[in-house]
Design a protein around this motif. Structure first.
Motif, short mmCIF file in Angstrom:
data_model
loop_
_atom_site.label_atom_id
_atom_site.label_comp_id
_atom_site.label_asym_id
_atom_site.label_seq_id
_atom_site.Cartn_x
_atom_site.Cartn_y
_atom_site.Cartn_z
N PHE A 120 0.85 -1.19 0.00
CA PHE A 120 0.00 0.00 0.00
C PHE A 120 0.88 1.24 0.00
O PHE A 120 1.87 1.32 0.74
CB PHE A 120 -0.91 0.01 1.24
CG PHE A 120 -2.22 -0.70 1.03
CD1 PHE A 120 -3.30 -0.04 0.47
CD2 PHE A 120 -2.36 -2.02 1.41
CE1 PHE A 120 -4.51 -0.69 0.27
CE2 PHE A 120 -3.56 -2.68 1.22
CZ PHE A 120 -4.64 -2.01 0.65
N ARG B 140 -1.29 6.90 -0.55
CA ARG B 140 -2.62 7.30 -1.01
C ARG B 140 -3.62 6.17 -0.81
O ARG B 140 -4.71 6.20 -1.40
CB ARG B 140 -2.57 7.71 -2.49
CG ARG B 140 -1.80 8.99 -2.73
CD ARG B 140 -2.18 9.61 -4.05
NE ARG B 140 -1.65 10.95 -4.21
CZ ARG B 140 -1.99 11.80 -5.18
NH1 ARG B 140 -2.89 11.41 -6.09
NH2 ARG B 140 -1.47 12.99 -5.25
N HIS B 141 -3.25 5.18 -0.01
CA HIS B 141 -4.10 4.04 0.31
C HIS B 141 -4.50 3.26 -0.94
O HIS B 141 -5.62 2.78 -1.07
CB HIS B 141 -5.35 4.49 1.09
CG HIS B 141 -5.00 5.28 2.32
ND1 HIS B 141 -4.65 4.69 3.51
CD2 HIS B 141 -4.93 6.63 2.53
CE1 HIS B 141 -4.38 5.62 4.41
NE2 HIS B 141 -4.55 6.81 3.84
N GLN B 142 -3.54 3.17 -1.84
CA GLN B 142 -3.71 2.39 -3.06
C GLN B 142 -2.89 1.11 -2.95
O GLN B 142 -1.73 1.14 -2.50
CB GLN B 142 -3.26 3.19 -4.28
CG GLN B 142 -4.08 4.45 -4.54
CD GLN B 142 -3.47 5.32 -5.62
OE1 GLN B 142 -2.24 5.33 -5.81
NE2 GLN B 142 -4.30 6.05 -6.35
N VAL C 152 -1.60 0.28 -9.97
CA VAL C 152 -2.57 0.30 -8.87
C VAL C 152 -3.72 -0.61 -9.23
O VAL C 152 -4.32 -0.48 -10.32
CB VAL C 152 -3.07 1.74 -8.61
CG1 VAL C 152 -4.16 1.73 -7.54
CG2 VAL C 152 -1.90 2.63 -8.17
N THR D 21 -8.06 0.85 -4.72
CA THR D 21 -7.99 2.01 -3.83
C THR D 21 -9.03 1.84 -2.74
O THR D 21 -10.21 1.62 -3.02
CB THR D 21 -8.25 3.32 -4.59
OG1 THR D 21 -7.28 3.47 -5.64
CG2 THR D 21 -8.16 4.51 -3.65
N ASP E 96 -11.64 2.84 -0.22
CA ASP E 96 -12.57 3.96 -0.14
C ASP E 96 -13.03 4.11 1.31
O ASP E 96 -13.49 3.15 1.92
CB ASP E 96 -13.77 3.70 -1.06
CG ASP E 96 -14.70 4.89 -1.11
OD1 ASP E 96 -14.34 5.95 -0.56
OD2 ASP E 96 -15.80 4.75 -1.67
N GLU F 129 -8.97 -3.85 -12.95
CA GLU F 129 -9.24 -3.31 -11.63
C GLU F 129 -9.87 -4.39 -10.76
O GLU F 129 -10.75 -5.13 -11.20
CB GLU F 129 -10.19 -2.11 -11.73
CG GLU F 129 -9.57 -0.87 -12.35
CD GLU F 129 -8.55 -0.22 -11.44
OE1 GLU F 129 -8.69 -0.36 -10.20
OE2 GLU F 129 -7.62 0.42 -11.95
#
Length: 580
Positions: free
Chosen positions: A75, A78-80, A98, A101, A103, A154
């Motif tokens: 990680f 940016r918390h990705q 990435v 992410t 949320d 994704e």
């Protein structure tokens, strides 16, 4: 309760292995900078216990995919979730990308990490699913799709569940997760931990820190295509958590710790019993009974011996009578003999020099001869007269008795590490493995879908063990000797500064890295030692050792993963791969 023994497979042990030889073979290095820095949560000012220190300092921020060991994840700030792939055919690193992410709009408090939270933890449970614990309050179940495909894709989050709302805790670390298919239903078992604090029982401590483990399950409903979440069990231990993994089918959880593992109900019952003992009258505390173990302490000078007996707090000096001879002492309390023993050596005839003090009844004796007594009594309780000793075979000869003892051989035996198997159906511990005082050498995943393997020190070697489970006989459980890292138990014990200890899935090499920039790589595979041989013995074999120094720009090693020929190292700003 059955005790499981660690049975060493002698075919895996090689007595001709003589150690490691430093090699200067070049090691190719590939560097890859991050677009955004890696994310690492530091402990807050309130997280100062040993359990907190171990949880944060030993956290590996780089996670390998067991189904694709050359692919790792971390990680960023940016918390990705970033995928780092290595191309086996070309020997080059692919571009980082990435894949997810996190949320925070549906976290409940709509906050990011705050002081007191834990780091992200990730466990891949199949070729298509992974579980993420956000370090705050929630699990995330993610559909990764086909991770072997190289195209851009994704990942999709399927569901989110709070770890344990009823506990009131914030900050969890995911220790293990497992996917099983039972009666055509998918079931994902999860175990996460939180370092909690409670009031201590007794005058020595005010608070106790302990690991609060939550065992839960996701169950998939094929008709509704929904995942339901329920908590199965909670467990506690005040000791360090050396191993925590499910067995196949996840009906039992296997835990290794240096303290007992209990359910909250068992712990509360033990606390209540301890509190009752503290609050009970102590009229008989310290009273000595003839034939029982004497409760006393003693000290000496060149001329005198002082014996202090623990006696009831309500007793007076007139209730005691001391008699005997110059070699024996008899102490009576209210005409009841509470102590009668023969002394190590002769004393004076005056046995009247006793008095009541704050710490008990003190009896002062004058030695007949000035000498140092090695013990108080002529024969200690554990001593056995020479004529009562059974005839035994002479002990085996131990070589190199003149060699000095090294610091890594001095292991405290105060706290023994036990591995226990807690069964959910019975709600109790069903099997125990006594691992001894040395901590585990390492834990690793050898094959995807299997429980994590663990390594113990066996002599100078490190033995790799794997859980054995038979579905037809669920009440039976054992561990199998899977592999051997020659002489590595001794090597690892001699390294004072180490952060991670990892090995490759095929056990071809093992790595020790410090927190900053140094790596030691050991190849235990045996090779001839250029004709070297022991005196009057066969030729010896040696392993290889590489010493790697990373660049000064690496401030701290945050994580490490291994594949069969690649070591991947995570720092704050870049990813480093060593081709071994």
């Amino acid at each position: 309760m059955p005790v499981v023994e660690l049975k060493v497979d002698r075919n895996l042990v090689h007595s001709d292995f003589a150690g490691y030889k430093l090699t200067f073979d070049p090691v190719p290095v590939l560097r890859q900078e991050h677009e955004y820095e890696a994310y690492a949560v530091q402990p807050s000012s309130n997280q100062f216990s040993l359990l907190h220190t171990e949880l944060f300092a030993q956290h590996n921020h780089l996670v390998a995919d067991p189904w694709m060991r050359h692919c790792s994840y971390f990680f960023n700030n940016r918390h990705q979730l970033v995928q780092c792939n290595y191309d086996l055919q070309t020997g080059n690193a692919r571009a980082q990308r990435v894949v997810l992410t996190v949320d925070y709009n549906d976290q409940g408090d709509e906050e990011l990490h705050r002081p007191g939270d834990y780091n992200y933890t990730i466990v891949f449970v199949s070729e298509r699913f992974c579980v993420i614990c956000d370090g705050m309050t929630s699990y995330h179940l993610v559909d990764t799709g086909d991770r072997s495909r190289t195209g851009v894709q994704e990942w999709e989050r399927i569901t989110r569940s709070p770890v344990n709302n009823n506990s009131g805790n914030r900050g969890f670390a995911l220790f293990d997760a497992r996917l099983d298919v039972l009666q055509e239903r998918k079931q994902i078992s999860l175990v996460a931990g939180h370092v909690a604090r409670r009031d201590a029982v007794g005058p020595d401590q005010t608070h106790v820190y302990y690991m609060d483990l939550t065992w839960a399950r996701w169950t998939h409903s094929p008709t509704k295509n929904e995942w339901s979440y329920n908590i199965c069990q909670r467990l506690e231990t005040t000791g360090s958590l050396h191993y925590c993994a499910f067995e196949p089918r996840a009906d039992s959880l296997v835990i290794a710790s240096n303290h007992d593992v209990q359910t909250p109900e068992e712990r509360r019952a033990a606390d209540e019993a301890a509190a009752a003992r503290l609050n009970s009258p102590d009229d008989h505390d310290g009273q000595l009974e003839n034939g029982g173990p004497p409760s006393y302490s003693w000290s000496q000078t060149d001329d005198n011996v002082l014996i202090c007996f623990n006696v009831p707090s309500t007793a007076s000096a007139e209730e005691f009578d001391v008699s005997g001879s110059n070699t024996t002492v008899v102490v009576k309390h209210l005409d009841e003999v509470i102590f009668t023993e023969e002394l190590y050596a002769s004393v004076g005839d005056d046995l009247s020099a006793f008095k009541l003090a704050e710490n008990g009844l003190e009896l002062s004796l004058t030695k007949a001869e000035i000498q140092n007594w090695p013990r108080l009594l002529a024969q200690e309780k554990d001593d056995v007269p020479e004529e009562e000793h059974p005839i035994q075979d002479p002990p085996l000869t131990i070589p190199n008795l003149q060699d000095p003892v090294e610091e890594c051989d001095l292991i405290s035996a105060d706290e023994e590490i036990k591995m226990v198997r807690f069964n959910l159906t019975s709600g109790s511990i069903t099997h125990t493995v006594f691992l001894g005082p040395p901590p585990l050498v390492l834990t690793t995943t050898l094959r995807p879908g299997f429980p994590a393997a663990f390594s113990t020190r066996q002599g100078v070697d490190a033995s790799i063990w794997l859980q054995m489970y038979q579905p037809s006989r669920p009440d039976e459980w054992s561990v199998r000797h899977e592999g051997q890292l020659h002489a590595f138990g001794y090597v690892q014990a001699s390294k004072d500064v180490r952060k991670f200890t990892v090995c490759s899935p095929d056990l071809d090499y093992v790595v020790i890295c410090d927190p900053v920039r140094y790596l030691l790589i050991y190849f235990p595979s045996r090779s001839p030692a250029d004709g070297l041989r022991r005196r009057n013995g066969p030729p010896v074999t040696l392993g290889k050792q590489n010493f790697i120094t990373l660049d000064d720009a690496i401030e701290e090693i945050l994580g490490i993963t291994t594949a069969n020929n690649v070591i991947t190292i995570l720092s704050n700003r870049e990813l480093v791969r060593l081709q071994v």
